[in-house]
Design a protein around this motif. Structure first.
Motif, PDB file in Angstrom:
ATOM      1  N   UNK A  39       0.829  -1.209   0.000  1.00 36.93           N
ATOM      2  CA  UNK A  39       0.000   0.000   0.000  1.00 36.93           C
ATOM      3  C   UNK A  39       0.864   1.261   0.000  1.00 36.93           C
ATOM      4  N   UNK A  40       1.929   1.244   0.808  1.00 37.61           N
ATOM      5  CA  UNK A  40       2.831   2.392   0.826  1.00 37.61           C
ATOM      6  C   UNK A  40       3.558   2.544  -0.502  1.00 37.61           C
ATOM      7  N   UNK A  41       3.965   1.407  -1.067  1.00 34.02           N
ATOM      8  CA  UNK A  41       4.637   1.443  -2.371  1.00 34.02           C
ATOM      9  C   UNK A  41       3.726   2.015  -3.440  1.00 34.02           C
ATOM     10  N   UNK A  42       2.455   1.597  -3.411  1.00 37.55           N
ATOM     11  CA  UNK A  42       1.495   2.125  -4.378  1.00 37.55           C
ATOM     12  C   UNK A  42       1.326   3.632  -4.226  1.00 37.55           C
ATOM     13  N   UNK A  43       1.244   4.065  -2.976  1.00 39.33           N
ATOM     14  CA  UNK A  43       1.064   5.488  -2.709  1.00 39.33           C
ATOM     15  C   UNK A  43       2.253   6.298  -3.213  1.00 39.33           C
ATOM     16  N   UNK A  44       3.457   5.768  -2.990  1.00 39.69           N
ATOM     17  CA  UNK A  44       4.654   6.453  -3.447  1.00 39.69           C
ATOM     18  C   UNK A  44       4.707   6.500  -4.964  1.00 39.69           C
ATOM     19  N   UNK A  45       4.359   5.404  -5.615  1.00 40.13           N
ATOM     20  CA  UNK A  45       4.348   5.367  -7.079  1.00 40.13           C
ATOM     21  C   UNK A  45       3.398   6.417  -7.645  1.00 40.13           C
ATOM     22  N   UNK A  46       2.218   6.492  -7.063  1.00 38.92           N
ATOM     23  CA  UNK A  46       1.226   7.454  -7.539  1.00 38.92           C
ATOM     24  C   UNK A  46       1.698   8.886  -7.306  1.00 38.92           C
ATOM     25  N   UNK A  47       2.434   9.089  -6.214  1.00 36.18           N
ATOM     26  CA  UNK A  47       2.975  10.419  -5.946  1.00 36.18           C
ATOM     27  C   UNK A  47       4.012  10.811  -6.997  1.00 36.18           C
ATOM     28  N   UNK A  48       4.897   9.856  -7.350  1.00 34.44           N
ATOM     29  CA  UNK A  48       5.904  10.122  -8.380  1.00 34.44           C
ATOM     30  C   UNK A  48       5.229  10.415  -9.717  1.00 34.44           C
ATOM     31  N   UNK A  49       4.221   9.606 -10.039  1.00 38.07           N
ATOM     32  CA  UNK A  49       3.482   9.795 -11.294  1.00 38.07           C
ATOM     33  C   UNK A  49       2.858  11.186 -11.357  1.00 38.07           C
ATOM     34  N   UNK A  50       2.225  11.591 -10.252  1.00 38.54           N
ATOM     35  CA  UNK A  50       1.589  12.905 -10.197  1.00 38.54           C
ATOM     36  C   UNK A  50       2.626  14.014 -10.359  1.00 38.54           C
ATOM     37  N   UNK A  51       3.766  13.879  -9.698  1.00 35.34           N
ATOM     38  CA  UNK A  51       4.825  14.876  -9.803  1.00 35.34           C
ATOM     39  C   UNK A  51       5.337  14.980 -11.234  1.00 35.34           C
ATOM     40  N   UNK A  52       5.498  13.829 -11.883  1.00 36.66           N
ATOM     41  CA  UNK A  52       6.010  13.844 -13.248  1.00 36.66           C
ATOM     42  C   UNK A  52       5.060  14.576 -14.191  1.00 36.66           C
ATOM     43  N   UNK A  53       3.777  14.294 -14.050  1.00 30.54           N
ATOM     44  CA  UNK A  53       2.816  14.950 -14.938  1.00 30.54           C
ATOM     45  C   UNK A  53       2.737  16.449 -14.653  1.00 30.54           C
ATOM     46  N   UNK A  54       2.779  16.806 -13.359  1.00 34.04           N
ATOM     47  CA  UNK A  54       2.739  18.224 -13.010  1.00 34.04           C
ATOM     48  C   UNK A  54       4.000  18.937 -13.488  1.00 34.04           C
ATOM     49  N   UNK A  55       5.149  18.262 -13.353  1.00 37.29           N
ATOM     50  CA  UNK A  55       6.402  18.859 -13.814  1.00 37.29           C
ATOM     51  C   UNK A  55       6.397  19.040 -15.326  1.00 37.29           C
ATOM     52  N   UNK A  56       5.870  18.037 -16.025  1.00 37.88           N
ATOM     53  CA  UNK A  56       5.803  18.137 -17.484  1.00 37.88           C
ATOM     54  C   UNK A  56       4.892  19.287 -17.908  1.00 37.88           C
ATOM     55  N   UNK A  57       3.798  19.461 -17.168  1.00 40.93           N
ATOM     56  CA  UNK A  57       2.889  20.561 -17.486  1.00 40.93           C
ATOM     57  C   UNK A  57       3.561  21.914 -17.213  1.00 40.93           C
ATOM     58  N   UNK A  58       4.358  21.971 -16.128  1.00 40.06           N
ATOM     59  CA  UNK A  58       5.083  23.198 -15.809  1.00 40.06           C
ATOM     60  C   UNK A  58       6.056  23.547 -16.924  1.00 40.06           C
ATOM     61  N   UNK A  59       6.723  22.535 -17.493  1.00 39.80           N
ATOM     62  CA  UNK A  59       7.654  22.765 -18.595  1.00 39.80           C
ATOM     63  C   UNK A  59       6.898  23.239 -19.831  1.00 39.80           C
ATOM     64  N   UNK A  60       5.733  22.604 -20.058  1.00 37.08           N
ATOM     65  CA  UNK A  60       4.940  23.009 -21.222  1.00 37.08           C
ATOM     66  C   UNK A  60       4.546  24.482 -21.134  1.00 37.08           C
ATOM     67  N   UNK A  61       4.289  24.934 -19.904  1.00 37.43           N
ATOM     68  CA  UNK A  61       3.929  26.332 -19.680  1.00 37.43           C
ATOM     69  C   UNK A  61       5.156  27.230 -19.540  1.00 37.43           C
ATOM     70  N   UNK A  62       6.342  26.626 -19.706  1.00 37.42           N
ATOM     71  CA  UNK A  62       7.623  27.329 -19.619  1.00 37.42           C
ATOM     72  C   UNK A  62       7.869  27.954 -18.243  1.00 37.42           C
ATOM     73  N   UNK A  63       7.304  27.328 -17.217  1.00 35.00           N
ATOM     74  CA  UNK A  63       7.541  27.821 -15.864  1.00 35.00           C
ATOM     75  C   UNK A  63       8.975  27.574 -15.426  1.00 35.00           C
ATOM     76  N   UNK A  64       9.601  26.551 -16.030  1.00 34.07           N
ATOM     77  CA  UNK A  64      10.987  26.257 -15.687  1.00 34.07           C
ATOM     78  C   UNK A  64      11.933  27.362 -16.135  1.00 34.07           C
ATOM     79  N   UNK A  65      11.453  28.257 -16.995  1.00 29.68           N
ATOM     80  CA  UNK A  65      12.284  29.358 -17.470  1.00 29.68           C
ATOM     81  C   UNK A  65      12.128  30.617 -16.619  1.00 29.68           C
ATOM     82  N   UNK A  66      11.227  30.568 -15.629  1.00 32.29           N
ATOM     83  CA  UNK A  66      11.046  31.729 -14.766  1.00 32.29           C
ATOM     84  C   UNK A  66      12.277  31.904 -13.868  1.00 32.29           C
ATOM     85  N   UNK A  67      12.731  33.130 -13.680  1.00 27.28           N
ATOM     86  CA  UNK A  67      13.913  33.373 -12.833  1.00 27.28           C
ATOM     87  C   UNK A  67      13.753  32.796 -11.426  1.00 27.28           C
ATOM     88  N   UNK A  68      12.574  32.932 -10.847  1.00 29.47           N
ATOM     89  CA  UNK A  68      12.367  32.428  -9.488  1.00 29.47           C
ATOM     90  C   UNK A  68      12.561  30.919  -9.425  1.00 29.47           C
TER      91      UNK A  68
END
Length: 305
Positions: free
Chosen positions: A71-100
């Protein structure tokens, strides 16, 4: 050093997400080897390597829980998956290029590397024989580990919130003292007369024992002179009122043997040793007297234009 390791875990997690953001904007196609998690409609998954990377950011004592508990492993996997999708969306929006965001990534990397260096240093330390040092410390500081003499007491307290009441309370406490000398129960009189309600309800019994230095001078002198258990003091007068005390139990001072306190002393010595070693090591990297600071330029950085 707990604070360094705690920050290292947090920073590592930030860096992992940041790495996904800046380095994996496009999710690669599903590989021939089965990923731990795969979402076909979104063409996004979590690989074994990514799962292990995240495990490295979890303190070692808890890390195995994520492998032993599905159960903990599943929860961690889902957390990584969520982070990856959110990070990819941030890149798509070019948030990674913000100075902050770029500044946060740079700070995170600097903290990670600094703490990796500290961990490397700690792992290379050759610890002294702490048990021998603990025994030496015990023999020369035995008084630090002594349990002092303590008394369990009951009291009757007549309070004097103002001087106008002192004469009347003095007469009353003398009456109570006469009742005690006549054989009346201390407990019953405490319930009837004591103005310290929490203890009065218990027949005057104080919940906490008293040691040297815990009470006003006149009270300490009176109660530590009581002997044996059951003895009742004379009237004790202080600025706060009048007291009568009854000794319930006397606990003599005790000196624990070395084995009893060995673990405590050893832990203290280890903590001090590590703190000193790390402090000396990090001092090597501080800006020394040869470093110069451009204070005029520094003033302008608080509110950069």
């Amino acid at each position: 050093m707990t604070r360094y390791r705690t920050w290292r875990g947090i920073a590592a997690g930030l860096a992992l997400v940041a790495g996904i953001a800046v380095g994996e904007a496009e999710e690669p196609a599903k590989s021939s080897t089965n990923p731990l998690l795969w979402d076909e409609p979104n063409q996004t998954g979590v690989t074994v390597e990514e799962f292990r990377q995240m495990l490295q950011t979890i303190p070692e004592p808890q890390r195995s829980n994520y492998q032993d508990d599905v159960r903990l492993g599943n929860k961690l996997l889902r957390s990584i998956y969520q982070q990856k999708r959110m990070a990819a969306e941030a890149v798509r929006l070019k948030l990674d290029q913000q100075p902050k965001v770029q500044a946060q990534l740079a700070v995170s990397q600097r903290q990670l590397l600094s703490n990796a260096l500290l961990e490397h240093f700690q792992n290379g330390l050759k610890e002294p024989d702490f048990e021998a040092l603990a025994r030496e410390h015990y023999l020369s500081h035995r008084e630090e580990y002594r349990t002092p003499e303590q008394l369990n007491l009951a009291h009757i307290w007549l309070k004097t919130p103002c001087e106008c009441e002192r004469a009347g309370k003095r007469t009353l406490v003398e009456t109570i003292q006469s009742k005690l000398r006549a054989g009346e129960s201390f407990e019953a009189l405490a319930k009837q007369y004591s103005e310290d309600k929490p203890s009065a309800d218990l027949g005057g019994r104080l919940l906490l024992p008293i040691g040297r230095g815990d009470a006003d001078g006149p009270i300490e002198a009176a109660v530590f002179a009581l002997d044996p258990p059951g003895a009742i003091s004379g009237i004790v007068e202080t600025e706060r009122g009048f007291y009568l005390f009854k000794l319930l139990e006397r606990h003599p001072a005790t000196d624990p043997d070395f084995d009893t306190v060995k673990a405590q002393i050893t832990e203290q010595l280890k903590s001090t040793y590590l703190s000193v070693q790390v402090g000396d090591y990090t001092t090597r990297f501080e800006a020394g007297p040869t470093a110069t600071i451009n204070e005029e330029l520094l003033k302008k950085q608080a509110f950069p234009q």
